[in-house]
Design a protein around this motif. Structure first.
Motif, mmCIF file in Angstrom:
data_model
loop_
_atom_site.group_PDB
_atom_site.id
_atom_site.type_symbol
_atom_site.label_atom_id
_atom_site.label_comp_id
_atom_site.label_asym_id
_atom_site.label_seq_id
_atom_site.Cartn_x
_atom_site.Cartn_y
_atom_site.Cartn_z
ATOM 1 N N ALA A 1 0.865 -1.185 0.000
ATOM 2 C CA ALA A 1 0.000 0.000 0.000
ATOM 3 C C ALA A 1 0.894 1.224 0.000
ATOM 4 N N THR A 2 0.536 2.226 -0.821
ATOM 5 C CA THR A 2 1.363 3.419 -0.922
ATOM 6 C C THR A 2 0.519 4.622 -1.296
ATOM 7 N N HIS A 3 1.052 5.819 -0.972
ATOM 8 C CA HIS A 3 0.451 7.093 -1.378
ATOM 9 C C HIS A 3 1.309 7.816 -2.409
ATOM 10 N N PHE A 4 2.384 7.173 -2.877
ATOM 11 C CA PHE A 4 3.244 7.800 -3.882
ATOM 12 C C PHE A 4 2.642 7.576 -5.272
ATOM 13 N N HIS A 5 1.708 8.440 -5.664
ATOM 14 C CA HIS A 5 1.051 8.292 -6.968
ATOM 15 C C HIS A 5 1.980 8.650 -8.117
ATOM 16 N N GLU A 6 3.054 9.391 -7.838
ATOM 17 C CA GLU A 6 3.944 9.802 -8.919
ATOM 18 C C GLU A 6 4.662 8.623 -9.558
ATOM 19 N N ILE A 7 4.812 7.509 -8.818
ATOM 20 C CA ILE A 7 5.488 6.359 -9.425
ATOM 21 C C ILE A 7 4.617 5.719 -10.504
ATOM 22 N N PHE A 8 3.303 5.899 -10.415
ATOM 23 C CA PHE A 8 2.411 5.383 -11.462
ATOM 24 C C PHE A 8 2.301 6.386 -12.600
ATOM 25 N N GLU A 9 2.177 7.666 -12.245
ATOM 26 C CA GLU A 9 2.039 8.689 -13.273
ATOM 27 C C GLU A 9 3.293 8.806 -14.118
ATOM 28 N N GLY A 10 4.453 8.568 -13.517
ATOM 29 C CA GLY A 10 5.697 8.614 -14.280
ATOM 30 C C GLY A 10 6.023 7.333 -15.011
ATOM 31 N N GLY A 11 5.190 6.308 -14.853
ATOM 32 C CA GLY A 11 5.425 5.049 -15.542
ATOM 33 C C GLY A 11 6.529 4.208 -14.954
ATOM 34 N N PHE A 12 6.895 4.462 -13.684
ATOM 35 C CA PHE A 12 7.965 3.680 -13.060
ATOM 36 C C PHE A 12 7.494 2.289 -12.645
ATOM 37 N N LEU A 13 6.199 2.128 -12.437
ATOM 38 C CA LEU A 13 5.596 0.823 -12.162
ATOM 39 C C LEU A 13 4.445 0.628 -13.133
ATOM 40 N N ALA A 14 4.632 -0.234 -14.077
ATOM 41 C CA ALA A 14 3.596 -0.474 -15.085
ATOM 42 C C ALA A 14 2.868 -1.770 -14.773
ATOM 43 N N GLU A 15 1.579 -1.784 -15.034
ATOM 44 C CA GLU A 15 0.770 -2.978 -14.789
ATOM 45 C C GLU A 15 1.196 -4.087 -15.731
ATOM 46 N N SER A 16 1.283 -5.309 -15.182
ATOM 47 C CA SER A 16 1.726 -6.474 -15.944
ATOM 48 C C SER A 16 1.044 -7.707 -15.363
ATOM 49 N N PRO A 17 1.241 -8.876 -15.966
ATOM 50 C CA PRO A 17 0.634 -10.085 -15.375
ATOM 51 C C PRO A 17 1.108 -10.354 -13.955
ATOM 52 N N GLU A 18 2.332 -9.919 -13.617
ATOM 53 C CA GLU A 18 2.843 -10.144 -12.270
ATOM 54 C C GLU A 18 2.498 -9.009 -11.313
ATOM 55 N N LEU A 19 2.099 -7.857 -11.820
ATOM 56 C CA LEU A 19 1.851 -6.681 -10.994
ATOM 57 C C LEU A 19 0.495 -6.094 -11.331
ATOM 58 N N ALA A 20 -0.346 -5.947 -10.313
ATOM 59 C CA ALA A 20 -1.685 -5.381 -10.511
ATOM 60 C C ALA A 20 -1.927 -4.284 -9.495
#
Length: 693
Positions: A544-563
């Protein structure tokens, strides 16, 4: 005497690994100490269990050995699927509707049973009333007698259960409780100890008929009062007539023998009669309560004839009780083994009663590396809120590279198929107070309870064997530790990264909040990317995190292993009250949240409205990618006018030639001018040029 009874090998190879951080973060065990340090004691022995998962069941165990066994079960969750299934089958059997009456009878009978290990230890030391708080009714002999009676009754009750022969713990209990030696212990105690007389005398007494010599001594001692009345009458006949009225009584004191009681002369401090006119001398022993106690010829003769009857009775009873102790200790192995197995039965009864009371269900244990939870609930949170919103949890760990040789092809195929459909790392976002931490903890607790062999708070669950639960949730700070809060968080994450296997469950809640936001966001993204990039060895991760910038910057992209998922809310900024602007639904939804709504949470928790509005304006400028340095340095109209006025005054000051004040000669012989006042007037004309001189 210290004696080693046995040596056993102890190993934790079939146990799930949990450390202190996990136990505290998930509230599996939590001790509550007395607020007064003087009453708390030097150790945790006087602490009571606070609100914890173990505390939900601890009060349901009826015996001391059952509570101890239950605590061991919670501290050592098993990875042996056969043992887990055996415990689940036992709980299911005990919760059958037809066994409800027997279950109540078993729990009521277990209340009367104590831990016989301590009772046997007291007997070996020759102590039958250990401690001042222990009464004769609860001494070692009473505990052994109740244990013999109720353990045999428990055995009969268990044998009466239909289908009990198929339950291992019931079969072990009926085999461990051997009727012959336990019945012999009960009969020996009943035939030897007189509990009614023990209560009257405040010590362990032997029953009448056990020893003829002891019975004769007791008859003599019990008839002592009538005998002493006759002795007083004969003694008065031998005394002078004037002295007879001073003789009050004859009395027997243990270890002092027989004494004649004479009234005290308050003026002289002596007895009113001390043997005047008698051939033998009266020896004064002591004075108390207006009487003087003497030893004379008659008393000495009775001492020699009867002896110290009370001490003789006690000595003989000690010998008889010692013989009883030897006979009981010859059967200690049967007593201790029965006591231990009843503790194990009591712990499983506590689990069964708790699971039935809280409405939990049996999870399906599997060797697949999965966690499927349907409508899961937090076992503690649901007890303290009016209503609890359940949520699902579906994650799958990597298939592993070392365990495949021992797995069947069918299990391998199922695990790989599940890993395509469900992620191994699930990242949760959402506003504060929306239930993210509760979701992470409830999933871990359901996995933990499943490995205990207990039922779980869910509509259904399919849990794969998990070897470790590693957490980065609670920061346990202390002035005694030379670590900052952030270094403690880093150590917890480092431990999880180094020791997690593909069968581990890792919880990461709000990691990175203790440092600069850019550093924290980078660390969170790197840690999560590390776990997902482990391939077949990737563990099951809930974060759980509140760092939304890691998603907006594309540092963590959704994949079969990551949702991604978020806790849903309803937002209405037009609501008249602050409390109604954000409505928490506590419902898990796919995708990530657009905001943490921190300013709304601040307003709901009493932060000043001006501060909230300022924070929201800054957040809006950040969302527009505006330069905060330029924006915050921009001046208002009033501030601009004040700056222009200050600039004009400064320029005029620089252009003016300020001369020194006139001297006394130039002033026509008048008094010299005040220098300070002179310069004040000059500066006043410069700052207010429109004012006439």
């Amino acid at each position: 005497m210290f004696r080693v009874r046995s040596v056993e090998m102890f190993a934790l190879f079939d146990s799930m690994f949990v450390n202190a951080d996990t136990l505290i973060s998930l509230q599996i065990l939590r001790s509550e100490y007395h607020p007064n340090g003087h009453q708390r004691g030097p150790s945790a022995s006087g602490a009571k269990e606070s609100l914890s998962v173990y505390g939900l069941f601890q009060h349901l165990a009826r015996t001391p050995q059952g509570k101890l066994r239950l605590r061991q079960i919670f501290l050592r969750p098993s990875t042996d699927i056969d043992l887990i299934n055996t415990r689940q089958n036992t709980i299911s059997f005990l919760l059958r509707p037809g066994n409800a009456d027997v279950l109540m009878r078993l729990t009521s009978e277990l209340k009367k049973i104590k831990n016989m290990k301590s009772a046997i230890a007291h007997l070996e030391r020759g102590v039958d009333i250990p401690g001042r708080r222990i009464s004769v009714n609860n001494n070692v002999w009473a505990s052994l007698q109740r244990f013999a009676a109720y353990s045999l009754r428990l055995r009969d009750s268990l044998q009466a259960l239909p289908g009990a022969e198929g339950i291992p713990i019931i079969r072990k209990t009926t085999e461990a409780i051997r009727p012959l030696p336990i019945c012999q212990v009960g009969e020996l105690i009943s035939q030897t100890i007189d509990f009614e007389q023990s209560v009257e005398r405040g010590r362990t007494a032997v029953r009448h008929g056990v020893d003829g010599g002891l019975d004769e001594l007791k008859r003599s001692y019990d008839s002592m009062e009538h005998f002493l009345t006759n002795v007083v009458a004969r003694l008065r006949e031998e005394l002078p007539e004037w002295a007879r009225k001073y003789i009050q009584n004859c009395i027997f004191f243990p270890q002092l023998g027989f004494l004649t009681v004479v009234s005290l002369n308050t003026e002289t401090g002596k007895g009113n009669y001390d043997g005047e006119g008698m051939v033998d001398a009266w020896e004064r022993m002591f004075a108390a309560e207006g009487c003087v106690y003497y030893k004379n010829r008659q008393m000495k003769e009775m001492d020699g004839h009867f002896g110290d009857a009370y001490c003789m009775i006690i000595d003989r009873e000690i010998e008889i009780i010692h013989e009883l102790t030897i006979k009981v200790l010859e059967r200690q192995e049967a007593i201790i083994s029965a006591s231990d197995i009843l503790g194990e039965l009591d712990s499983l009864l506590a689990l069964a009663i708790g699971c039935g009371r809280y409405g939990w269900v049996a999870p399906q244990m599997t060797t697949e590396n999965i966690i499927y939870i349907e409508q899961g609930r937090h076992p503690l949170q649901e007890l303290v809120v009016p209503s609890f919103i359940p949520n699902d949890c579906h994650i799958v760990g990597g298939p592993g590279t070392q365990d495949n040789e021992g797995e069947t092809a069918e299990v391998e195929a199922e695990t790989r198929q599940d890993s395509v459909e469900h992620p191994s790392t699930f990242v949760l976002t959402g506003p504060n107070h929306s239930g993210k931490s509760v979701y992470l903890k409830q999933a871990a607790l359901i996995v933990y309870l499943a490995h205990v062999g207990c039922f779980v708070p869910a509509a259904g669950a399919r849990i794969g064997i998990t070897d470790r639960i590693l957490t980065r949730i609670a920061t346990r700070e202390s002035v005694a530790r030379d670590e900052s809060a952030f270094s403690i968080d880093l150590r917890q994450v480092s431990f999880a990264m180094n020791f997690a296997t593909h069968r581990s469950l890792v919880l990461i809640d709000e990691f990175g909040k203790g440092t600069n936001s850019m550093d924290g966001a980078g660390l969170v993204a790197a840690v999560l990317d590390h776990f997902t990039s482990l391939g077949p060895e990737r563990p099951k991760v809930l974060a759980a995190t509140h760092f939304h910038e890691i998603f907006e910057g594309g540092f963590l992209a959704e994949s079969p292993e990551l949702a991604f998922g978020h806790m849903d809310v309803r937002v209405n900024f037009d609501a008249p009250t602050t409390e109604d602007q954000v409505t928490y639904l506590f419902q898990l939804a796919p995708g990530r949240s657009i905001s943490s709504f921190g300013s709304r949470c601040a307003a709901m928790n009493g932060v000043n409205q001006a501060v909230v509005e300022r924070a929201e304006s800054i957040m809006l400028m950040l969302a527009r990618n505006e330069d905060l340095e330029v924006v915050c340095s921009r001046l208002s109209g009033a501030e601009t006018r004040r700056l222009e006025e200050a600039e004009a005054a400064a320029r005029l000051f620089l252009e003016t030639d300020i001369k020194p004040p006139p001297s006394s000669s130039s002033s026509g012989g008048k008094k010299p001018a005040d220098t300070g006042h002179w310069y004040q007037e000059v500066l006043g004309r410069l700052l207010r040029p429109d004012k006439p001189a």
